[in-house]
Enzyme design. Structure first.
Site, PDB file in Angstrom:
ATOM      1  N   ASP A   1     -12.527  -8.315   0.385  1.00  0.00           N
ATOM      2  CA  ASP A   1     -12.489  -7.018  -0.435  1.00  0.00           C
ATOM      3  C   ASP A   1     -13.846  -6.186   0.010  1.00  0.00           C
ATOM      4  O   ASP A   1     -14.916  -6.272  -0.776  1.00  0.00           O
ATOM      5  CB  ASP A   1     -12.510  -7.147  -1.894  1.00  0.00           C
ATOM      6  CG  ASP A   1     -10.804  -7.135  -2.238  1.00  0.00           C
ATOM      7  OD1 ASP A   1     -10.153  -7.181  -1.530  1.00  0.00           O
ATOM      8  OD2 ASP A   1     -10.509  -6.887  -3.391  1.00  0.00           O
TER       9      ASP A   1
ATOM     10  N   ASP B   1     -12.320 -11.129  -9.310  1.00  0.00           N
ATOM     11  CA  ASP B   1     -11.048 -11.004  -8.757  1.00  0.00           C
ATOM     12  C   ASP B   1     -11.362 -10.536  -7.065  1.00  0.00           C
ATOM     13  O   ASP B   1     -10.418 -10.485  -6.298  1.00  0.00           O
ATOM     14  CB  ASP B   1     -10.509  -9.567  -9.160  1.00  0.00           C
ATOM     15  CG  ASP B   1     -11.363  -8.396  -9.452  1.00  0.00           C
ATOM     16  OD1 ASP B   1     -12.331  -8.671 -10.276  1.00  0.00           O
ATOM     17  OD2 ASP B   1     -11.219  -7.341  -8.797  1.00  0.00           O
ATOM     18  N   ASN B   2     -12.787 -10.389  -6.777  1.00  0.00           N
ATOM     19  CA  ASN B   2     -12.953 -10.548  -5.475  1.00  0.00           C
ATOM     20  C   ASN B   2     -13.527 -11.760  -4.714  1.00  0.00           C
ATOM     21  O   ASN B   2     -14.180 -11.828  -3.995  1.00  0.00           O
ATOM     22  CB  ASN B   2     -14.080  -9.260  -5.258  1.00  0.00           C
ATOM     23  CG  ASN B   2     -13.557  -7.849  -5.532  1.00  0.00           C
ATOM     24  OD1 ASN B   2     -12.068  -7.693  -5.439  1.00  0.00           O
ATOM     25  ND2 ASN B   2     -14.402  -6.737  -5.845  1.00  0.00           N
TER      26      ASN B   2
ATOM     27  N   ARG C   1      -4.695  -6.656   6.583  1.00  0.00           N
ATOM     28  CA  ARG C   1      -5.993  -7.861   6.796  1.00  0.00           C
ATOM     29  C   ARG C   1      -4.943  -9.044   6.862  1.00  0.00           C
ATOM     30  O   ARG C   1      -3.892  -9.124   6.443  1.00  0.00           O
ATOM     31  CB  ARG C   1      -6.750  -7.697   5.799  1.00  0.00           C
ATOM     32  CG  ARG C   1      -6.294  -7.621   4.259  1.00  0.00           C
ATOM     33  CD  ARG C   1      -7.347  -7.702   3.217  1.00  0.00           C
ATOM     34  NE  ARG C   1      -6.870  -7.332   1.955  1.00  0.00           N
ATOM     35  CZ  ARG C   1      -7.439  -7.193   1.036  1.00  0.00           C
ATOM     36  NH1 ARG C   1      -9.065  -7.120   1.117  1.00  0.00           N
ATOM     37  NH2 ARG C   1      -7.030  -7.063  -0.330  1.00  0.00           N
TER      38      ARG C   1
ATOM     39  N   ASP D   1      -4.110   5.592  -7.231  1.00  0.00           N
ATOM     40  CA  ASP D   1      -2.964   6.149  -6.482  1.00  0.00           C
ATOM     41  C   ASP D   1      -2.365   5.332  -5.254  1.00  0.00           C
ATOM     42  O   ASP D   1      -1.565   5.782  -4.520  1.00  0.00           O
ATOM     43  CB  ASP D   1      -3.757   7.492  -5.847  1.00  0.00           C
ATOM     44  CG  ASP D   1      -4.722   7.065  -4.979  1.00  0.00           C
ATOM     45  OD1 ASP D   1      -5.011   5.891  -4.789  1.00  0.00           O
ATOM     46  OD2 ASP D   1      -5.286   8.176  -4.424  1.00  0.00           O
TER      47      ASP D   1
ATOM     48  N   GLY E   1      -3.078  -3.648  -6.542  1.00  0.00           N
ATOM     49  CA  GLY E   1      -3.038  -2.229  -7.069  1.00  0.00           C
ATOM     50  C   GLY E   1      -2.376  -1.264  -5.809  1.00  0.00           C
ATOM     51  O   GLY E   1      -2.064  -0.145  -6.100  1.00  0.00           O
TER      52      GLY E   1
ATOM     53  N   ARG F   1      -7.243 -15.385  -5.309  1.00  0.00           N
ATOM     54  CA  ARG F   1      -8.597 -15.361  -5.965  1.00  0.00           C
ATOM     55  C   ARG F   1      -8.887 -15.869  -7.161  1.00  0.00           C
ATOM     56  O   ARG F   1      -7.802 -16.433  -7.661  1.00  0.00           O
ATOM     57  CB  ARG F   1      -8.685 -13.791  -6.094  1.00  0.00           C
ATOM     58  CG  ARG F   1      -8.353 -12.774  -4.896  1.00  0.00           C
ATOM     59  CD  ARG F   1      -7.717 -11.622  -5.227  1.00  0.00           C
ATOM     60  NE  ARG F   1      -7.376 -10.980  -4.215  1.00  0.00           N
ATOM     61  CZ  ARG F   1      -7.900  -9.911  -3.481  1.00  0.00           C
ATOM     62  NH1 ARG F   1      -8.976  -9.365  -4.294  1.00  0.00           N
ATOM     63  NH2 ARG F   1      -7.738  -9.325  -2.453  1.00  0.00           N
TER      64      ARG F   1
ATOM     65  N   LYS G   1      -3.356  -2.826   3.007  1.00  0.00           N
ATOM     66  CA  LYS G   1      -3.922  -2.259   1.909  1.00  0.00           C
ATOM     67  C   LYS G   1      -3.960  -0.708   1.921  1.00  0.00           C
ATOM     68  O   LYS G   1      -4.338  -0.211   3.399  1.00  0.00           O
ATOM     69  CB  LYS G   1      -5.362  -2.557   2.057  1.00  0.00           C
ATOM     70  CG  LYS G   1      -6.240  -2.214   0.901  1.00  0.00           C
ATOM     71  CD  LYS G   1      -7.588  -3.054   1.001  1.00  0.00           C
ATOM     72  CE  LYS G   1      -8.428  -2.847  -0.038  1.00  0.00           C
ATOM     73  NZ  LYS G   1      -9.792  -3.433  -0.102  1.00  0.00           N
TER      74      LYS G   1
ATOM     75  N   GLY H   1      -4.758  -6.979 -10.393  1.00  0.00           N
ATOM     76  CA  GLY H   1      -3.572  -7.178  -9.800  1.00  0.00           C
ATOM     77  C   GLY H   1      -3.979  -6.462  -8.186  1.00  0.00           C
ATOM     78  O   GLY H   1      -4.686  -5.742  -8.267  1.00  0.00           O
TER      79      GLY H   1
HETATM   80  P1  AMP Z   1     -11.766  -3.273  -5.962  1.00  0.00           P
HETATM   81  O1  AMP Z   1     -12.881  -2.668  -6.595  1.00  0.00           O
HETATM   82  O2  AMP Z   1     -11.461  -2.578  -4.611  1.00  0.00           O
HETATM   83  O3  AMP Z   1     -11.934  -4.648  -5.590  1.00  0.00           O
HETATM   84  O4  AMP Z   1     -10.673  -3.069  -6.752  1.00  0.00           O
HETATM   85  C1  AMP Z   1     -10.264  -3.303  -8.111  1.00  0.00           C
HETATM   86  C2  AMP Z   1      -8.891  -3.178  -8.867  1.00  0.00           C
HETATM   87  O5  AMP Z   1      -8.705  -1.835  -8.586  1.00  0.00           O
HETATM   88  C3  AMP Z   1      -7.864  -3.942  -7.891  1.00  0.00           C
HETATM   89  O6  AMP Z   1      -6.728  -4.390  -8.812  1.00  0.00           O
HETATM   90  C4  AMP Z   1      -7.320  -3.095  -6.835  1.00  0.00           C
HETATM   91  O7  AMP Z   1      -5.992  -3.422  -6.433  1.00  0.00           O
HETATM   92  C5  AMP Z   1      -7.539  -1.802  -7.790  1.00  0.00           C
HETATM   93  N1  AMP Z   1      -7.539  -0.396  -7.013  1.00  0.00           N
HETATM   94  C6  AMP Z   1      -8.488  -0.007  -6.525  1.00  0.00           C
HETATM   95  N2  AMP Z   1      -8.352   1.218  -5.812  1.00  0.00           N
HETATM   96  C7  AMP Z   1      -7.136   1.349  -6.110  1.00  0.00           C
HETATM   97  C8  AMP Z   1      -6.397   2.331  -5.844  1.00  0.00           C
HETATM   98  N3  AMP Z   1      -6.593   3.504  -5.025  1.00  0.00           N
HETATM   99  N4  AMP Z   1      -4.912   2.628  -6.381  1.00  0.00           N
HETATM  100  C9  AMP Z   1      -4.449   1.313  -6.950  1.00  0.00           C
HETATM  101  N5  AMP Z   1      -5.212   0.525  -7.485  1.00  0.00           N
HETATM  102  C10 AMP Z   1      -6.499   0.453  -6.968  1.00  0.00           C
HETATM  103 MG    MG Z   2     -10.663  -6.155  -5.118  1.00  0.00          MG
END
Ligand code: AMP
Ligand code: MG
Length: 468
Positions: A249, A239-240, A168, A117, A84, A175, A105, A82
């Site tokens: 992403d 998810d990306n 963005r 975080d 995050g 996705r 973001k 989701g």
């Molecule tokens: P990503 O690898 O950036 O595509 O992120 C994978 C998952 O981790 C997604 O669900 C993001 O929303 C979550 N995510 C990545 N970084 C953070 C963060 N600093 N705080 C909360 N969720 C994160």
């Molecule tokens: Mg992602």
């Protein structure tokens, strides 16, 4: 006058999203805004735009949601992920009738933050910001950006860094993982609703099988575009992957410098699952994960056929892009071979991907000055010269066309690093200058010539932290 919002995603079943409140970053500074500001009809002062993107000011008709998706990460089912740290502020219908969603973001915790975080740091936001626009200028489908904010909160990564928000923009955030979320949690009605919504809103009402074909086609073409530009995404988890076939992403991505099929840009990708040369195969695997979610819609063999159309979509496109890079407009037997032989040779000799193609598009003097005499390369050039004799186009005209597909400038890692350090020091100058230059990567920009050369040894191999 306010932008015209039409928040269609939040009319979907509530399982797909949560209403959330952004956490503003401290002392936000608007570092950059793109032309999308006008296109979106955001006729706000800088102060109000900053306030809106930072969650301190609400606009009539906006929304604040985080969406629920799942995904396969590095080949394994990861369950629910989701948004995050990203929050959608709404979908705007532009004066030209396009639907564009604005998502920030780095806007703080959401119900999907898991161990994170909810923050984004300047380093990762700048990298996403500048690469989105660089990719668009290379004519590669991508999410776009509207604005970049920096803040003064301390954010804990390998070191203490500062907060940032990148706004963005895309027609939709959907996705592969949104479909996977619903399919694997057996939310049949919700899945049906998402499929209908996607079909009607983003695929001109195409019947499901045709929509799936189109999704395969777009992703296959995206892979060909990445491969032809030496782009490596680095985290091709499902998810990306955008349902629209957009690059989405930007994490530890990299433009390949020394040509190498095994180039890995993500330093936590030890097995090289997402290495440059693996990308088309991974995209196909990811599509298989997506198509699985349509098992209640279509017979398995139909889904299999749709999946198997991937190479038929990818190969001709990649061949065509290769021909364009070589300036071949006629069609002859060994054309594709000529291109792949060159790639193999560039790999063997570790030649800079972008510089080599650009050199072929003008005169080779600079190439020879830089690399010296390369006998094997000279042998390939003899074949190339023979092949060029079959073309009718004038050499000067051919090279001009080649310079329109072989960029002189790409976002080399060390350049991104220079920009990041400048932004971290409180300046906007390098960011603006590089955005401007990379928006016209095919032009000469003679005063910036040094940046078009292969990356100097001491600036190579900058390790990109995966934490963002
Ligand atoms: P990503 O690898 O950036 O595509 O992120 C994978 C998952 O981790 C997604 O669900 C993001 O929303 C979550 N995510 C990545 N970084 C953070 C963060 N600093 N705080 C909360 N969720 C994160
Ligand atoms: Mg992602």
């Amino acid at each position: 006058m306010n932008p015209h919002f039409d928040n269609s995603f939040s009319r979907l079943p509530p399982f797909l999203f949560e209403r959330v409140q952004p956490t503003p970053i401290k002392n936000p500074k608007l570092v950059h805004v793109t032309k999308l500001r006008e296109e979106l009809g955001l006729h706000l002062s800088d102060e109000d735009l900053t306030g809106w993107l930072n969650g301190e000011l609400a606009l009539p008709g906006e929304q604040r949601i985080a969406t629920r998706y799942a995904g396969h990460q590095f080949g394994h089912w990861a369950g629910q992920l989701g948004d995050g740290r990203a929050i959608s502020l709404g979908e705007i219908i532009t004066a030209n009738g396009y639907r564009l969603e604005v998502q920030t973001k780095g806007s703080g915790l959401t119900p999907f933050s898991r161990m994170g975080d909810g923050k984004a740091v300047i380093r990762s936001s700048v990298r996403e910001y500048i690469c989105s626009e660089a990719m668009a200028a290379l004519n590669i489908p991508t999410t776009r950006v509207l604005a970049l904010l920096t803040g003064e909160d301390e954010v804990y990564r390998e070191t203490i860094e500062r907060s940032s928000v990148v706004a963005r923009v895309f027609p939709t955030n959907i996705r592969f993982g949104h479909f996977e979320m619903l399919y694997h949690s057996k939310k049949k009605d919700e899945l049906k609703a998402l499929i209908e919504y996607t079909r009607m809103t983003f695929f001109g009402n195409l019947p499901v099988p045709e929509m799936l074909h189109e999704i395969v086609r777009r992703n296959a073409h995206l892979m060909a575009d990445w491969m032809a530009n030496g782009f490596c995404h680095g985290v091709m988890n499902t998810d990306n992957m955008s349902i629209l076939g957009l690059t989405i992403d930007y994490g530890p991505y990299g433009f390949m410098e020394d040509t190498d099929l095994n180039f890995i840009c993500n330093h936590s990708d030890n097995g090289g699952r997402y290495a440059y040369g693996q990308q088309p195969g991974v995209a196909k695997w990811n599509l298989s994960r997506l198509l699985t979610c349509f098992m209640d819609e279509l017979p398995l063999e139909d889904l299999q056929k749709i999946l198997n159309s991937f190479p038929e979509m990818y190969q001709p496109r990649f061949t065509e892009l290769g021909k364009r890079k070589l300036g071949l407009f006629q069609s002859h037997g060994g054309d594709h071979q000529l291109f792949t032989d060159l790639l193999a040779l560039m790999g063997k000799l570790s030649l800079d991907f972008t510089f080599t193609f650009r050199s072929l598009s003008s005169d080779l003097r600079e190439f020879r000055d830089y690399y010296g005499q390369r006998e094997e390369f000279e042998a390939w050039l003899v074949r190339y010269d023979e092949r060029l004799k079959l073309e009718v186009i004038e050499p000067a005209q051919r090279q001009e066309k080649m310079r329109m597909v072989n960029p002189k400038f790409i976002l080399r890692n060390y350049i991104a690093q220079e920009v990041i350090e400048d932004v971290e020091a409180g300046s906007c100058l390098k960011l603006s200058a590089w955005l401007e230059l990379l928006s016209r990567p095919f032009e000469e920009h003679s005063e910036m010539k040094a940046y078009a050369m292969p990356t100097p040894y001491e600036k190579k191999n900058i390790v990109v932290s995966c934490s963002s």
